[in-house]
Design a protein around this motif. Structure first.
Motif, PDB file in Angstrom:
ATOM      1  N   ASP A 114      -4.192 -56.383 -20.624  1.00  0.00           N
ATOM      2  CA  ASP A 114      -2.846 -56.666 -20.095  1.00  0.00           C
ATOM      3  C   ASP A 114      -2.562 -55.913 -18.799  1.00  0.00           C
ATOM      4  OD1 ASP A 114      -2.377 -58.348 -22.121  1.00  0.00           O
ATOM      5  OD2 ASP A 114      -1.091 -56.999 -23.296  1.00  0.00           O
ATOM      6  N   HIS A 115      -2.961 -54.623 -18.765  1.00  0.00           N
ATOM      7  CA  HIS A 115      -2.588 -53.800 -17.612  1.00  0.00           C
ATOM      8  C   HIS A 115      -3.771 -53.299 -16.783  1.00  0.00           C
ATOM      9  CE1 HIS A 115       0.707 -53.319 -20.593  1.00  0.00           C
ATOM     10  NE2 HIS A 115       1.451 -53.491 -19.519  1.00  0.00           N
ATOM     11  N   VAL A 116      -4.993 -53.676 -17.173  1.00  0.00           N
ATOM     12  CA  VAL A 116      -6.161 -53.048 -16.522  1.00  0.00           C
ATOM     13  C   VAL A 116      -7.044 -54.077 -15.816  1.00  0.00           C
ATOM     14  CG1 VAL A 116      -8.217 -51.626 -16.909  1.00  0.00           C
ATOM     15  CG2 VAL A 116      -6.136 -51.164 -18.212  1.00  0.00           C
ATOM     16  N   TRP A 117      -7.472 -53.704 -14.621  1.00  0.00           N
ATOM     17  CA  TRP A 117      -8.352 -54.537 -13.798  1.00  0.00           C
ATOM     18  C   TRP A 117      -9.613 -53.755 -13.472  1.00  0.00           C
ATOM     19  CZ3 TRP A 117      -6.520 -59.399 -11.853  1.00  0.00           C
ATOM     20  CH2 TRP A 117      -5.189 -59.681 -12.220  1.00  0.00           C
ATOM     21  N   TRP A 118     -10.744 -54.453 -13.564  1.00  0.00           N
ATOM     22  CA  TRP A 118     -12.015 -53.845 -13.149  1.00  0.00           C
ATOM     23  C   TRP A 118     -12.110 -53.944 -11.631  1.00  0.00           C
ATOM     24  CZ3 TRP A 118     -16.283 -56.028 -10.597  1.00  0.00           C
ATOM     25  CH2 TRP A 118     -17.433 -55.225 -10.558  1.00  0.00           C
ATOM     26  N   VAL A 119     -12.354 -52.815 -10.976  1.00  0.00           N
ATOM     27  CA  VAL A 119     -12.450 -52.810  -9.507  1.00  0.00           C
ATOM     28  C   VAL A 119     -13.729 -52.072  -9.073  1.00  0.00           C
ATOM     29  CG1 VAL A 119      -9.981 -53.065  -9.006  1.00  0.00           C
ATOM     30  CG2 VAL A 119     -10.914 -50.775  -9.437  1.00  0.00           C
TER      31      VAL A 119
ATOM     32  N   GLY B 286     -30.954 -52.842 -12.417  1.00  0.00           N
ATOM     33  CA  GLY B 286     -29.834 -52.492 -11.540  1.00  0.00           C
ATOM     34  C   GLY B 286     -28.743 -51.776 -12.310  1.00  0.00           C
ATOM     35  N   SER B 287     -27.512 -51.800 -11.776  1.00  0.00           N
ATOM     36  CA  SER B 287     -26.410 -51.144 -12.491  1.00  0.00           C
ATOM     37  C   SER B 287     -25.070 -51.639 -11.959  1.00  0.00           C
ATOM     38  CB  SER B 287     -26.479 -49.624 -12.339  1.00  0.00           C
ATOM     39  OG  SER B 287     -25.619 -49.004 -13.287  1.00  0.00           O
ATOM     40  N   THR B 288     -24.021 -51.197 -12.622  1.00  0.00           N
ATOM     41  CA  THR B 288     -22.679 -51.341 -12.042  1.00  0.00           C
ATOM     42  C   THR B 288     -22.047 -49.962 -12.055  1.00  0.00           C
ATOM     43  OG1 THR B 288     -21.582 -51.752 -14.167  1.00  0.00           O
ATOM     44  CG2 THR B 288     -22.321 -53.688 -12.940  1.00  0.00           C
ATOM     45  N   TYR B 289     -21.162 -49.722 -11.115  1.00  0.00           N
ATOM     46  CA  TYR B 289     -20.334 -48.515 -11.122  1.00  0.00           C
ATOM     47  C   TYR B 289     -18.939 -49.038 -11.391  1.00  0.00           C
ATOM     48  CZ  TYR B 289     -24.564 -47.441  -8.688  1.00  0.00           C
ATOM     49  OH  TYR B 289     -25.895 -47.360  -8.370  1.00  0.00           O
ATOM     50  N   ASN B 290     -18.423 -48.733 -12.562  1.00  0.00           N
ATOM     51  CA  ASN B 290     -17.145 -49.318 -12.955  1.00  0.00           C
ATOM     52  C   ASN B 290     -15.988 -48.393 -12.594  1.00  0.00           C
ATOM     53  OD1 ASN B 290     -18.658 -51.373 -14.067  1.00  0.00           O
ATOM     54  ND2 ASN B 290     -18.559 -50.555 -16.147  1.00  0.00           N
ATOM     55  N   ALA B 291     -15.029 -48.944 -11.887  1.00  0.00           N
ATOM     56  CA  ALA B 291     -13.769 -48.251 -11.642  1.00  0.00           C
ATOM     57  C   ALA B 291     -12.694 -49.193 -12.166  1.00  0.00           C
ATOM     58  CB  ALA B 291     -13.587 -47.987 -10.159  1.00  0.00           C
ATOM     59  N   TYR B 292     -11.587 -48.633 -12.606  1.00  0.00           N
ATOM     60  CA  TYR B 292     -10.557 -49.461 -13.230  1.00  0.00           C
ATOM     61  C   TYR B 292      -9.196 -49.116 -12.636  1.00  0.00           C
ATOM     62  CZ  TYR B 292     -14.255 -50.090 -16.733  1.00  0.00           C
ATOM     63  OH  TYR B 292     -15.437 -50.371 -17.367  1.00  0.00           O
ATOM     64  N   LEU B 293      -8.410 -50.157 -12.467  1.00  0.00           N
ATOM     65  CA  LEU B 293      -7.067 -49.971 -11.930  1.00  0.00           C
ATOM     66  C   LEU B 293      -6.067 -50.293 -13.037  1.00  0.00           C
ATOM     67  CD1 LEU B 293      -6.014 -49.327  -9.063  1.00  0.00           C
ATOM     68  CD2 LEU B 293      -5.824 -51.792  -8.693  1.00  0.00           C
ATOM     69  N   ILE B 294      -5.176 -49.343 -13.320  1.00  0.00           N
ATOM     70  CA  ILE B 294      -4.145 -49.591 -14.336  1.00  0.00           C
ATOM     71  C   ILE B 294      -2.859 -49.934 -13.600  1.00  0.00           C
ATOM     72  CG2 ILE B 294      -2.906 -48.658 -16.327  1.00  0.00           C
ATOM     73  CD1 ILE B 294      -5.114 -46.534 -16.589  1.00  0.00           C
ATOM     74  N   LEU B 295      -2.355 -51.139 -13.869  1.00  0.00           N
ATOM     75  CA  LEU B 295      -1.128 -51.556 -13.196  1.00  0.00           C
ATOM     76  C   LEU B 295       0.063 -51.272 -14.104  1.00  0.00           C
ATOM     77  CD1 LEU B 295      -2.139 -54.834 -11.318  1.00  0.00           C
ATOM     78  CD2 LEU B 295      -2.320 -52.466 -10.613  1.00  0.00           C
ATOM     79  N   GLY B 296       0.511 -50.030 -14.052  1.00  0.00           N
ATOM     80  CA  GLY B 296       1.703 -49.623 -14.795  1.00  0.00           C
ATOM     81  C   GLY B 296       2.757 -49.187 -13.798  1.00  0.00           C
ATOM     82  N   GLY B 297       3.804 -48.531 -14.305  1.00  0.00           N
ATOM     83  CA  GLY B 297       4.863 -48.016 -13.428  1.00  0.00           C
ATOM     84  C   GLY B 297       4.270 -47.119 -12.353  1.00  0.00           C
ATOM     85  N   LYS B 298       3.269 -46.343 -12.733  1.00  0.00           N
ATOM     86  CA  LYS B 298       2.499 -45.553 -11.763  1.00  0.00           C
ATOM     87  C   LYS B 298       1.115 -46.192 -11.686  1.00  0.00           C
ATOM     88  CE  LYS B 298       5.139 -41.792 -11.041  1.00  0.00           C
ATOM     89  NZ  LYS B 298       5.597 -41.403  -9.696  1.00  0.00           N
ATOM     90  N   ILE B 299       0.782 -46.782 -10.577  1.00  0.00           N
ATOM     91  CA  ILE B 299      -0.527 -47.439 -10.456  1.00  0.00           C
ATOM     92  C   ILE B 299      -1.610 -46.362 -10.425  1.00  0.00           C
ATOM     93  CG2 ILE B 299      -1.968 -48.873  -8.962  1.00  0.00           C
ATOM     94  CD1 ILE B 299       0.596 -50.432  -8.271  1.00  0.00           C
ATOM     95  N   THR B 300      -2.616 -46.555 -11.285  1.00  0.00           N
ATOM     96  CA  THR B 300      -3.597 -45.486 -11.509  1.00  0.00           C
ATOM     97  C   THR B 300      -5.009 -46.027 -11.379  1.00  0.00           C
ATOM     98  OG1 THR B 300      -2.055 -44.394 -12.998  1.00  0.00           O
ATOM     99  CG2 THR B 300      -4.373 -43.783 -13.229  1.00  0.00           C
TER     100      THR B 300
END
Ligand SMILES: Cc1cc2nc3c(=O)[nH]c(=O)nc-3n(C[C@H](O)[C@H](O)[C@H](O)COP(=O)(O)O)c2cc1C
Length: 403
Positions: free
Chosen positions: A12-17, A35-49
Protein backbone atom coordinates in the motif's frame (compact mmCIF):
# COMPACT_ATOMS: atom_id res chain seq x y z
CA UNK A 1 17.72 6.87 -20.45
CA UNK A 2 16.84 7.65 -16.84
CA UNK A 3 13.21 8.35 -17.83
CA UNK A 4 12.64 4.66 -18.42
CA UNK A 5 13.43 3.53 -14.86
CA UNK A 6 10.20 3.44 -12.86
CA UNK A 7 9.40 2.65 -9.25
CA UNK A 8 7.45 -0.56 -8.61
CA UNK A 9 4.73 -0.54 -5.97
CA UNK A 10 5.09 -3.53 -3.64
CA UNK A 11 2.52 -2.71 -0.93
CA UNK A 12 0.00 0.00 0.00
CA UNK A 13 2.69 2.50 0.99
CA UNK A 14 5.97 1.06 -0.33
CA UNK A 15 7.68 1.32 -3.71
CA UNK A 16 10.78 -0.50 -4.87
CA UNK A 17 13.31 2.05 -6.15
CA UNK A 18 16.41 -0.15 -6.45
CA UNK A 19 18.72 -1.04 -9.31
CA UNK A 20 19.42 -4.20 -11.29
CA UNK A 21 23.03 -5.28 -11.79
CA UNK A 22 22.74 -7.64 -14.75
CA UNK A 23 26.46 -8.18 -15.25
CA UNK A 24 27.77 -8.69 -11.71
CA UNK A 25 29.89 -11.85 -11.65
CA UNK A 26 31.91 -11.44 -8.48
CA UNK A 27 30.72 -9.90 -5.25
CA UNK A 28 33.73 -9.46 -2.95
CA UNK A 29 35.08 -12.85 -3.99
CA UNK A 30 31.69 -14.59 -4.00
CA UNK A 31 30.95 -15.73 -7.57
CA UNK A 32 27.57 -14.34 -8.62
CA UNK A 33 26.79 -15.80 -12.04
CA UNK A 34 23.18 -14.57 -11.87
CA UNK A 35 23.97 -10.88 -11.24
CA UNK A 36 22.14 -9.06 -8.44
CA UNK A 37 19.78 -6.30 -7.46
CA UNK A 38 20.40 -3.57 -4.91
CA UNK A 39 17.01 -2.93 -3.39
CA UNK A 40 16.04 0.45 -2.02
CA UNK A 41 12.50 1.20 -0.93
CA UNK A 42 10.48 4.36 -0.72
CA UNK A 43 7.74 4.61 1.91
CA UNK A 44 5.06 7.08 0.92
CA UNK A 45 3.70 8.14 4.28
CA UNK A 46 3.23 11.52 5.96
CA UNK A 47 7.02 11.61 6.10
CA UNK A 48 8.41 10.22 2.85
CA UNK A 49 11.16 7.78 3.77
CA UNK A 50 13.88 6.06 1.77
CA UNK A 51 15.02 2.69 3.14
CA UNK A 52 18.61 1.96 2.08
CA UNK A 53 20.23 3.06 -1.16
CA UNK A 54 22.26 1.29 -3.86
CA UNK A 55 25.85 0.67 -4.94
CA UNK A 56 27.48 3.92 -6.10
CA UNK A 57 27.51 3.24 -9.89
CA UNK A 58 23.74 2.65 -9.79
CA UNK A 59 22.88 6.02 -8.27
CA UNK A 60 21.18 7.43 -11.38
CA UNK A 61 19.01 4.33 -11.86
CA UNK A 62 17.81 4.57 -8.26
CA UNK A 63 17.22 8.30 -8.49
CA UNK A 64 15.23 7.89 -11.69
CA UNK A 65 12.99 5.34 -10.00
CA UNK A 66 12.57 7.66 -7.00
CA UNK A 67 11.74 10.57 -9.30
CA UNK A 68 9.07 8.53 -11.06
CA UNK A 69 7.03 8.94 -7.84
CA UNK A 70 8.46 11.85 -5.80
CA UNK A 71 11.07 14.58 -6.05
CA UNK A 72 14.17 13.74 -3.97
CA UNK A 73 13.63 16.95 -1.97
CA UNK A 74 10.33 15.50 -0.73
CA UNK A 75 12.20 12.74 1.14
CA UNK A 76 12.08 13.52 4.87
CA UNK A 77 13.90 10.51 6.29
CA UNK A 78 16.49 8.01 5.13
CA UNK A 79 16.97 4.72 6.96
CA UNK A 80 20.24 2.83 6.65
CA UNK A 81 19.58 -0.75 7.69
CA UNK A 82 23.05 -1.91 6.66
CA UNK A 83 26.16 0.19 6.07
CA UNK A 84 27.89 -2.08 3.52
CA UNK A 85 28.71 -0.14 0.37
CA UNK A 86 26.26 -1.92 -1.90
CA UNK A 87 23.53 -0.23 0.17
CA UNK A 88 25.23 3.03 1.09
CA UNK A 89 27.55 3.71 -1.84
CA UNK A 90 25.49 6.66 -2.99
CA UNK A 91 24.12 7.66 0.43
CA UNK A 92 26.30 10.79 0.77
CA UNK A 93 25.17 12.03 -2.65
CA UNK A 94 21.52 11.27 -1.93
CA UNK A 95 21.75 13.14 1.38
CA UNK A 96 23.31 16.07 -0.46
CA UNK A 97 20.54 16.05 -3.06
CA UNK A 98 17.49 15.26 -0.93
CA UNK A 99 18.56 17.15 2.19
CA UNK A 100 16.39 14.93 4.42
CA UNK A 101 15.40 16.09 7.90
CA UNK A 102 17.05 13.03 9.39
CA UNK A 103 19.02 9.93 8.52
CA UNK A 104 18.68 6.96 10.88
CA UNK A 105 20.87 3.92 11.52
CA UNK A 106 21.67 1.59 14.39
CA UNK A 107 24.30 2.80 16.87
CA UNK A 108 26.91 0.66 15.11
CA UNK A 109 25.61 1.92 11.77
CA UNK A 110 26.23 5.49 12.89
CA UNK A 111 29.87 4.57 13.58
CA UNK A 112 30.29 2.71 10.30
CA UNK A 113 28.81 5.57 8.24
CA UNK A 114 31.16 7.99 9.99
CA UNK A 115 34.14 5.76 9.18
CA UNK A 116 33.13 5.16 5.59
CA UNK A 117 31.84 8.54 4.52
CA UNK A 118 32.54 10.96 7.39
CA UNK A 119 28.80 11.38 7.78
CA UNK A 120 28.37 12.86 11.23
CA UNK A 121 24.70 13.79 11.41
CA UNK A 122 23.19 10.32 11.49
CA UNK A 123 20.69 9.63 14.29
CA UNK A 124 21.06 6.34 16.15
CA UNK A 125 17.93 4.28 16.77
CA UNK A 126 17.66 1.68 19.51
CA UNK A 127 16.53 -1.90 19.31
CA UNK A 128 12.71 -1.87 19.51
CA UNK A 129 12.43 1.88 18.93
CA UNK A 130 9.60 3.14 16.72
CA UNK A 131 9.60 6.11 14.39
CA UNK A 132 6.46 7.90 13.27
CA UNK A 133 6.40 8.60 9.54
CA UNK A 134 3.40 10.86 9.88
CA UNK A 135 0.54 8.39 9.73
CA UNK A 136 2.80 5.30 9.53
CA UNK A 137 5.02 3.55 12.06
CA UNK A 138 8.42 2.03 11.45
CA UNK A 139 9.99 -0.12 14.18
CA UNK A 140 13.66 -1.11 14.32
CA UNK A 141 15.19 -4.40 15.46
CA UNK A 142 18.93 -4.71 15.85
CA UNK A 143 20.26 -7.78 14.04
CA UNK A 144 23.87 -7.35 15.09
CA UNK A 145 26.30 -9.53 13.11
CA UNK A 146 23.60 -10.52 10.64
CA UNK A 147 25.79 -10.02 8.91
CA UNK A 148 27.62 -6.87 10.06
CA UNK A 149 27.67 -5.17 13.48
CA UNK A 150 25.45 -2.36 12.15
CA UNK A 151 22.74 -4.58 10.61
CA UNK A 152 19.14 -3.96 11.59
CA UNK A 153 15.62 -4.75 10.38
CA UNK A 154 12.86 -2.16 9.97
CA UNK A 155 9.20 -3.13 10.17
CA UNK A 156 6.39 -1.06 8.66
CA UNK A 157 3.41 -1.80 10.85
CA UNK A 158 0.60 -0.63 8.57
CA UNK A 159 1.78 -2.76 5.60
CA UNK A 160 3.05 -5.61 7.80
CA UNK A 161 6.27 -5.32 5.83
CA UNK A 162 9.71 -6.32 7.07
CA UNK A 163 12.73 -4.61 5.50
CA UNK A 164 15.23 -7.36 6.21
CA UNK A 165 18.38 -5.89 4.59
CA UNK A 166 20.64 -8.79 3.54
CA UNK A 167 18.68 -11.54 5.34
CA UNK A 168 16.39 -13.60 3.09
CA UNK A 169 18.09 -12.08 0.05
CA UNK A 170 19.90 -13.51 -2.94
CA UNK A 171 22.12 -12.33 -5.76
CA UNK A 172 19.74 -12.61 -8.66
CA UNK A 173 19.24 -10.00 -11.36
CA UNK A 174 15.65 -10.21 -12.53
CA UNK A 175 12.94 -8.01 -13.87
CA UNK A 176 10.49 -9.77 -11.54
CA UNK A 177 10.20 -8.09 -8.15
CA UNK A 178 8.37 -10.90 -6.32
CA UNK A 179 9.56 -14.40 -5.47
CA UNK A 180 6.32 -15.95 -6.74
CA UNK A 181 7.13 -14.69 -10.24
CA UNK A 182 10.44 -16.60 -10.32
CA UNK A 183 10.96 -20.35 -10.89
CA UNK A 184 11.21 -22.12 -7.55
CA UNK A 185 14.41 -23.97 -8.52
CA UNK A 186 16.14 -20.64 -9.13
CA UNK A 187 15.03 -19.32 -5.73
CA UNK A 188 16.22 -22.52 -4.07
CA UNK A 189 19.70 -22.45 -5.54
CA UNK A 190 20.28 -18.69 -5.26
CA UNK A 191 18.93 -18.41 -1.69
CA UNK A 192 21.12 -21.35 -0.62
CA UNK A 193 24.13 -19.82 -2.36
CA UNK A 194 23.54 -16.52 -0.59
CA UNK A 195 23.07 -18.13 2.81
CA UNK A 196 26.18 -20.29 2.40
CA UNK A 197 28.46 -17.50 1.24
CA UNK A 198 27.22 -14.65 3.44
CA UNK A 199 25.24 -15.87 6.41
CA UNK A 200 26.57 -19.34 7.30
CA UNK A 201 29.08 -18.06 9.91
CA UNK A 202 26.20 -16.49 11.83
CA UNK A 203 23.94 -19.54 11.93
CA UNK A 204 23.62 -19.67 15.76
CA UNK A 205 22.38 -16.05 15.73
CA UNK A 206 19.96 -16.85 12.92
CA UNK A 207 18.47 -19.69 14.94
CA UNK A 208 17.89 -17.26 17.83
CA UNK A 209 16.47 -14.57 15.56
CA UNK A 210 14.01 -16.98 13.93
CA UNK A 211 12.88 -18.06 17.39
CA UNK A 212 12.42 -14.40 18.39
CA UNK A 213 10.39 -13.72 15.22
CA UNK A 214 8.24 -16.79 15.85
CA UNK A 215 7.50 -16.01 19.49
CA UNK A 216 6.88 -12.30 18.83
CA UNK A 217 3.74 -13.19 16.87
CA UNK A 218 4.32 -10.12 14.67
CA UNK A 219 2.37 -10.62 11.43
CA UNK A 220 4.28 -10.36 8.15
CA UNK A 221 2.64 -9.85 4.78
CA UNK A 222 5.90 -9.06 3.02
CA UNK A 223 9.60 -9.60 3.56
CA UNK A 224 11.62 -7.14 1.49
CA UNK A 225 15.37 -7.87 1.45
CA UNK A 226 18.15 -5.69 0.03
CA UNK A 227 18.97 -8.18 -2.77
CA UNK A 228 16.72 -10.32 -4.93
CA UNK A 229 12.95 -10.66 -4.87
CA UNK A 230 10.35 -9.65 -2.27
CA UNK A 231 8.55 -12.50 -0.48
CA UNK A 232 4.81 -11.78 -0.48
CA UNK A 233 2.95 -15.12 -0.66
CA UNK A 234 2.36 -16.90 2.64
CA UNK A 235 3.85 -20.17 1.33
CA UNK A 236 6.95 -18.40 -0.03
CA UNK A 237 7.57 -16.53 3.23
CA UNK A 238 7.14 -19.74 5.16
CA UNK A 239 9.44 -21.57 2.74
CA UNK A 240 12.32 -19.10 3.10
CA UNK A 241 11.92 -18.99 6.90
CA UNK A 242 11.94 -22.81 6.99
CA UNK A 243 15.02 -22.99 4.77
CA UNK A 244 16.82 -20.54 7.06
CA UNK A 245 15.83 -22.71 10.02
CA UNK A 246 17.29 -25.82 8.34
CA UNK A 247 20.45 -24.13 7.10
CA UNK A 248 21.09 -22.55 10.49
CA UNK A 249 20.62 -25.90 12.28
CA UNK A 250 22.82 -27.61 9.67
CA UNK A 251 21.94 -31.13 10.65
CA UNK A 252 24.30 -33.60 8.93
CA UNK A 253 22.92 -35.22 5.78
CA UNK A 254 24.11 -38.21 3.77
CA UNK A 255 25.80 -36.03 1.23
CA UNK A 256 29.57 -35.71 0.78
CA UNK A 257 31.52 -32.97 -0.97
CA UNK A 258 34.83 -34.09 -2.47
CA UNK A 259 36.93 -31.07 -3.33
CA UNK A 260 40.47 -31.19 -4.69
CA UNK A 261 42.98 -29.95 -7.22
CA UNK A 262 45.76 -31.74 -9.05
CA UNK A 263 48.88 -30.99 -11.09
CA UNK A 264 49.55 -34.33 -12.80
CA UNK A 265 46.32 -36.26 -12.19
CA UNK A 266 47.19 -38.48 -9.20
CA UNK A 267 45.07 -36.63 -6.64
CA UNK A 268 42.27 -36.65 -9.20
CA UNK A 269 42.49 -40.46 -9.45
CA UNK A 270 42.31 -40.61 -5.66
CA UNK A 271 39.25 -38.32 -5.62
CA UNK A 272 37.46 -40.43 -8.21
CA UNK A 273 38.06 -43.65 -6.26
CA UNK A 274 36.93 -41.99 -3.01
CA UNK A 275 33.72 -40.89 -4.74
CA UNK A 276 33.07 -44.47 -5.90
CA UNK A 277 33.46 -45.69 -2.32
CA UNK A 278 31.16 -42.98 -0.98
CA UNK A 279 28.49 -43.79 -3.55
CA UNK A 280 28.80 -47.53 -2.88
CA UNK A 281 28.11 -46.72 0.78
CA UNK A 282 24.86 -44.96 -0.12
CA UNK A 283 26.11 -41.38 0.06
CA UNK A 284 25.12 -38.67 -2.38
CA UNK A 285 28.39 -37.29 -3.77
CA UNK A 286 29.32 -33.88 -5.12
CA UNK A 287 32.61 -34.18 -7.01
CA UNK A 288 34.27 -30.75 -7.15
CA UNK A 289 37.55 -30.37 -9.04
CA UNK A 290 38.72 -26.82 -8.34
CA UNK A 291 39.58 -26.25 -12.00
CA UNK A 292 35.85 -26.26 -12.58
CA UNK A 293 34.24 -25.02 -9.37
CA UNK A 294 34.68 -21.76 -7.48
CA UNK A 295 35.05 -21.41 -3.73
CA UNK A 296 31.45 -20.10 -3.66
CA UNK A 297 30.20 -23.25 -5.40
CA UNK A 298 31.98 -25.37 -2.80
CA UNK A 299 30.52 -23.35 0.10
CA UNK A 300 27.04 -23.76 -1.37
CA UNK A 301 27.38 -27.53 -1.64
CA UNK A 302 28.85 -27.79 1.87
CA UNK A 303 25.78 -25.99 3.27
CA UNK A 304 23.67 -29.12 2.88
CA UNK A 305 26.42 -31.74 3.25
CA UNK A 306 27.42 -34.03 6.09
CA UNK A 307 30.96 -34.81 4.91
CA UNK A 308 33.81 -32.82 3.43
CA UNK A 309 36.80 -34.59 1.89
CA UNK A 310 39.63 -32.38 0.71
CA UNK A 311 42.53 -33.38 -1.53
CA UNK A 312 45.70 -31.60 -2.59
CA UNK A 313 49.02 -32.57 -4.12
CA UNK A 314 52.01 -31.32 -2.17
CA UNK A 315 53.55 -28.33 -3.91
CA UNK A 316 56.71 -26.76 -2.52
CA UNK A 317 56.12 -28.10 0.99
CA UNK A 318 52.53 -26.97 1.09
CA UNK A 319 49.03 -26.93 -0.34
CA UNK A 320 48.15 -26.39 -3.95
CA UNK A 321 47.00 -22.71 -4.02
CA UNK A 322 43.39 -23.33 -5.06
CA UNK A 323 42.97 -25.79 -2.18
CA UNK A 324 44.50 -23.29 0.27
CA UNK A 325 42.05 -20.71 -1.08
CA UNK A 326 38.96 -22.84 -0.64
CA UNK A 327 40.01 -24.00 2.83
CA UNK A 328 40.67 -20.43 3.97
CA UNK A 329 37.24 -19.46 2.68
CA UNK A 330 35.43 -22.42 4.25
CA UNK A 331 37.20 -21.94 7.58
CA UNK A 332 35.78 -18.42 7.76
CA UNK A 333 32.29 -19.59 6.86
CA UNK A 334 32.33 -22.06 9.78
CA UNK A 335 30.17 -24.88 8.39
CA UNK A 336 29.04 -26.98 11.34
CA UNK A 337 28.47 -30.69 11.90
CA UNK A 338 30.80 -32.16 9.30
CA UNK A 339 32.83 -35.32 9.22
CA UNK A 340 35.70 -35.48 6.77
CA UNK A 341 39.13 -36.53 5.61
CA UNK A 342 42.25 -35.26 3.88
CA UNK A 343 43.96 -36.92 0.94
CA UNK A 344 46.57 -36.20 -1.70
CA UNK A 345 49.47 -37.38 -3.79
CA UNK A 346 53.04 -36.33 -3.02
CA UNK A 347 56.63 -36.93 -4.04
CA UNK A 348 58.88 -36.79 -0.99
CA UNK A 349 57.29 -35.35 2.16
CA UNK A 350 53.55 -34.95 1.52
CA UNK A 351 52.99 -32.00 3.85
CA UNK A 352 49.78 -30.95 2.04
CA UNK A 353 47.72 -33.69 3.67
CA UNK A 354 48.93 -32.63 7.12
CA UNK A 355 48.01 -29.02 6.35
CA UNK A 356 44.53 -30.00 5.21
CA UNK A 357 44.07 -32.04 8.37
CA UNK A 358 45.08 -29.18 10.60
CA UNK A 359 42.67 -26.76 8.87
CA UNK A 360 39.83 -29.30 9.01
CA UNK A 361 40.56 -29.73 12.71
CA UNK A 362 40.34 -25.97 13.29
CA UNK A 363 37.01 -26.14 11.43
CA UNK A 364 35.88 -28.79 13.94
CA UNK A 365 35.43 -31.34 11.16
CA UNK A 366 35.45 -34.81 12.77
CA UNK A 367 38.17 -36.69 10.88
CA UNK A 368 37.31 -40.26 9.94
CA UNK A 369 40.90 -41.15 9.02
CA UNK A 370 44.45 -40.09 9.64
CA UNK A 371 44.66 -38.79 6.10
CA UNK A 372 45.50 -40.68 2.94
CA UNK A 373 48.81 -39.91 1.22
CA UNK A 374 49.97 -41.70 -1.90
CA UNK A 375 53.48 -41.30 -3.30
CA UNK A 376 53.26 -40.20 -6.94
CA UNK A 377 50.81 -42.34 -8.92
CA UNK A 378 48.20 -44.50 -7.16
CA UNK A 379 48.40 -48.20 -8.10
CA UNK A 380 45.84 -51.01 -7.82
CA UNK A 381 46.39 -51.39 -4.08
CA UNK A 382 46.43 -47.73 -3.15
CA UNK A 383 43.41 -46.96 -5.31
CA UNK A 384 41.57 -49.56 -3.23
CA UNK A 385 42.62 -47.61 -0.12
CA UNK A 386 40.95 -44.54 -1.62
CA UNK A 387 37.79 -46.51 -2.33
CA UNK A 388 37.90 -47.83 1.24
CA UNK A 389 38.22 -44.28 2.61
CA UNK A 390 35.09 -43.33 0.66
CA UNK A 391 33.23 -46.37 1.95
CA UNK A 392 34.37 -45.79 5.53
CA UNK A 393 33.19 -42.16 5.35
CA UNK A 394 29.84 -43.27 3.92
CA UNK A 395 29.34 -45.74 6.78
CA UNK A 396 30.22 -43.11 9.37
CA UNK A 397 27.84 -40.68 7.70
CA UNK A 398 25.06 -43.26 7.80
CA UNK A 399 25.54 -43.40 11.59
CA UNK A 400 25.51 -39.64 12.23
CA UNK A 401 23.30 -38.21 9.48
CA UNK A 402 19.62 -37.93 8.88
CA UNK A 403 18.48 -40.35 6.16
C1 LIG B 1 56.68 -27.77 -8.68
C2 LIG B 1 56.49 -28.99 -7.84
C3 LIG B 1 56.80 -28.94 -6.51
C4 LIG B 1 56.63 -30.06 -5.71
N1 LIG B 1 56.91 -29.97 -4.38
C5 LIG B 1 56.76 -31.07 -3.60
C6 LIG B 1 57.05 -31.02 -2.22
O1 LIG B 1 57.45 -29.99 -1.68
N2 LIG B 1 56.88 -32.12 -1.48
C7 LIG B 1 56.43 -33.29 -2.02
O2 LIG B 1 56.25 -34.26 -1.31
N3 LIG B 1 56.15 -33.37 -3.35
C8 LIG B 1 56.30 -32.30 -4.14
N4 LIG B 1 56.02 -32.37 -5.47
C9 LIG B 1 55.63 -33.65 -6.05
C10 LIG B 1 54.14 -33.77 -6.23
O3 LIG B 1 53.49 -33.64 -5.01
C11 LIG B 1 53.85 -35.12 -6.86
O4 LIG B 1 54.30 -35.08 -8.21
C12 LIG B 1 52.40 -35.52 -6.82
O5 LIG B 1 52.27 -36.83 -7.32
C13 LIG B 1 51.54 -34.58 -7.62
O6 LIG B 1 50.21 -34.96 -7.48
P1 LIG B 1 49.16 -34.65 -8.62
O7 LIG B 1 49.41 -35.62 -9.76
O8 LIG B 1 47.83 -34.83 -8.01
O9 LIG B 1 49.40 -33.26 -9.06
C14 LIG B 1 56.17 -31.26 -6.28
C15 LIG B 1 55.84 -31.29 -7.62
C16 LIG B 1 55.98 -30.17 -8.40
C17 LIG B 1 55.58 -30.23 -9.85
Amino acid sequence: MSDVFKAVQISDHVWWVGAIDWTLQDFHGYATPSGSTYNAYLILGGKITLVDTVKAPFRSEMLARVMSVVEPREISYIISNHSEMDHTGCLPEIIELAKPEKVFASAMGVKALADYYHLDKITAVKDGESLKLGDLTLTFTETRMLHWPDSMFSYLEEDKLLFSQDAFGMHLASRERFADEIAHGVLESEAARYYANILMPFSPRITKLLEKVKTSGIPFDLIAPDHGPVWRREQDRQWILDRYGCWAAKKPTRKAVVVFDTMWGSTEKMALAICEGLAAGGTEVKYMPLRKYSRSDVATEVLEAGALLVGSPTLNDGLFPTVADVLTYLKGLKPANLIGAAFGSYGWNGTAVEEIKSILTVMKVALVSDGLKIRYLPDKTTIQECYALGLQTAHKLAEVAAP
